[in-house]
Every structure is written in C-alpha cells, then in structure tokens.
Design a protein around this motif. Sequence first.
Motif, PDB file in Angstrom:
ATOM      1  N   HIS A   1       0.745  -1.316   0.013  1.00  0.00           N
ATOM      2  CA  HIS A   1      -0.074  -0.159  -0.163  1.00  0.00           C
ATOM      3  C   HIS A   1       0.897   1.234   0.012  1.00  0.00           C
ATOM      4  O   HIS A   1       0.449   2.300   0.850  1.00  0.00           O
TER       5      HIS A   1
ATOM      6  N   ASP B   1     -11.106   4.208  -7.640  1.00  0.00           N
ATOM      7  CA  ASP B   1     -10.590   3.443  -6.636  1.00  0.00           C
ATOM      8  C   ASP B   1     -11.136   1.988  -7.289  1.00  0.00           C
ATOM      9  O   ASP B   1     -12.184   1.568  -6.586  1.00  0.00           O
TER      10      ASP B   1
ATOM     11  N   GLU C   1      -1.896  -0.925  -6.590  1.00  0.00           N
ATOM     12  CA  GLU C   1      -1.863  -2.164  -5.610  1.00  0.00           C
ATOM     13  C   GLU C   1      -2.135  -3.365  -6.481  1.00  0.00           C
ATOM     14  O   GLU C   1      -3.166  -3.538  -6.930  1.00  0.00           O
TER      15      GLU C   1
END
Length: 340
Positions: free
Chosen positions: A176, A236, A301
């Motif tokens: 992260h 996201d 990620e």
Amino acid sequence: MNEGKKTVFGYMPDGVPVEEVLLTDGAISCGIITYGGALRSLTVPDRNGQPVDVALGFDTLEAYLAQDKYIGAIIGRYANRIGGSRFALDGKEYPLRSNDGANHLHGGPEGFDKQVWRIRAQTRNSVTLSLNSPDGQEGYPGTLDVTATYTLADRALEIVYQAKSSRTTLCNLTSHAYFNLSGHGSGSIESHQFRLSASRYTPADENLIPTGAIESVKGTPMDLRQLQPLGAREYDHNWVIDGWNSALVPAALAWSPDTGIYMETLTTLPGIQFYTGNFLDGCPEGKGGAAYGRHGAFCLETQYFPDSPNHSRFPSAVLQVGEIYESKTAYYFDTEFKTG
Ligand code: GAL
C-alpha cells in the motif's frame, strides 16, 4: 549514513522496538520500517538529477499508529475487500472481522499492516521481512508464514512475497505504498499522467464490492490505455491486467510533468487497484511537516481481484496447504520517455 544497517525507529506501546532499514542502489534509496513492513521513503532522481522522495511516510511511529490509511504498508492476508466479511472454502464458511461497514478490508482491523515484522536478512540493497500469522487470525484458517523481500536494483524497487500455510487458506498480499512523483509533500496529483495496461475491469457496487462482472473499459472513463492526465477524476477500482500469465508484465505507468519522473509498475499478479488517495483527508502530518490530503498521492496495488473468494469467475487466491505462494511486483523509475 546507515546504509543496509538498521536503526530503531520507535517503540510499540508494549515496548517492542520498531526498526528501520535503509537500502541504496545507485541513485535510488529507500527506508523500510518493520511496523507493517512499510515503505517509509523512496528517493529517486528527477530530470535534473536532483533527489526527490516520492513515497508518503511519517517521521514518528506514533503517526503510523494514529493513521488509518495503510500508508506504505504490506497488506495481508487479503488485500482489498471481502464482501459481507465471509467466504467459503472446501464447503466450510469462514466469518472474518469487519472493518469497513459490514465488509472486511485489507486483512481486517489487525491486518499485516498493524503487525511488527521481523528482519530475516539484509544487505546494502535488499531486506527480507517475515511475519507469522497464527491460525484463526482475523478469521482466516491456517498458520501463515510470510516473507516480503524488498530489493533496489537496476532503477527499480522490487517486492517478492512468499507464503506457506498449515491449512488451505486465502493469500493475497500487496504493497500500500502511496506515491507522488512530484514529491511526497507536493499536493495534488491531478497533473500526473497515467496509463494502465488493462482492457477490462471489475465493476463494483457503492461499497466497492465487485458485482462479479468483468467488463470492457472501451468507451468508459476506465479506459486508461492511452497515457492521460488525471485532472479532476478519481479512481478506486480493480483493473484486469492484459496478458497476465504469472510472469512479470507491465501493468501501469505514472508520470509527473513537474519532475519528469515516471514509474512503471510490473507484476506477476492478475489485477491492479488504481487508487487516487480519495480518503487521504485527515491524515496525520507527513515527513518534514508535509500535508497529505485528498488526491495527494496514488496507489497501484497489484493483487488478486477484490472479493475473489465470492466470485467463481475471478482468478483464485486460495493457497493450498503445502503449496508456496509467490508473487513479484516491481516499480521501475526513470525520467521522461525513451522513444522506440
Ligand atoms: C485502498 C482501497 C480504498 C481505501 C484505501 C485505504 O486500497 O482501494 O478503498 O480503503 O485503500 O484508505
């Protein structure tokens, strides 16, 4: 400088020391702390050869303990969300601890990001951290022995993850790290340009749980196959990396027109979460007094798809007993673009 050496970064409330290792290779250096196995700094040269720290991090352990943004940490046992905080494996239901409404995020309230990792080996440019996650931790079956090896070499930061479980379980590990290629405290990333090597993505509901569909990006704002400025958009989501075959393939490119620094992300994993720091507001003060707010950084990620245990069409993140989990992600840095 204490290159390849460790220093004490702070002490946990129970007195356990948290150490930091500094790695260097050529003009690149980084700091890794044992709390969460987190990347605390990553310094690369800009187009004029001046060093720029492109990773968000904090000056004190207290700030790491106070934040809830997973800054720089290694995420496990399962990166991203598991819907309804439950999954079934070999006909048995496993309830997990919830920490995102009714859902389970980034391995739960005491995921790998909240653990103090051990330093197993270190050299000037590499460190191997390990963690033992007991059977039942956060609801997962099996004792999981994990290592994460950070290596700086050939202008890249490479992370190799390995794991082994005493029982069949889930394993989905990621970093992260938050990046800002104009410098960690330089504010919004809206002038950054991004490209994702992904023709498909996994649509999600309002709580960011995938619907289970895999859809084409064509004609949608998810189409980032051409390098383009971020502007006012925010993301996201999980994208499906083109050409996934368990070898290291290019997944994403990010570039700062301010410093000329670009970062190419390569991975052996099938998915990538492109996250534009939408929830960064409320972050404690960063290194050197830097302010980290909404859109002040991005994460790339690499991962198995969110909620994969509940979607049979998604690649499986099940780790069988006796099997070795291994994945690799590399972040390669340079300035401007090579033609041809
Ligand atoms: C990201 C996730 C976001 C948010 C963030 C942590 O990986 O995609 O939805 O949870 O972590 O603040």
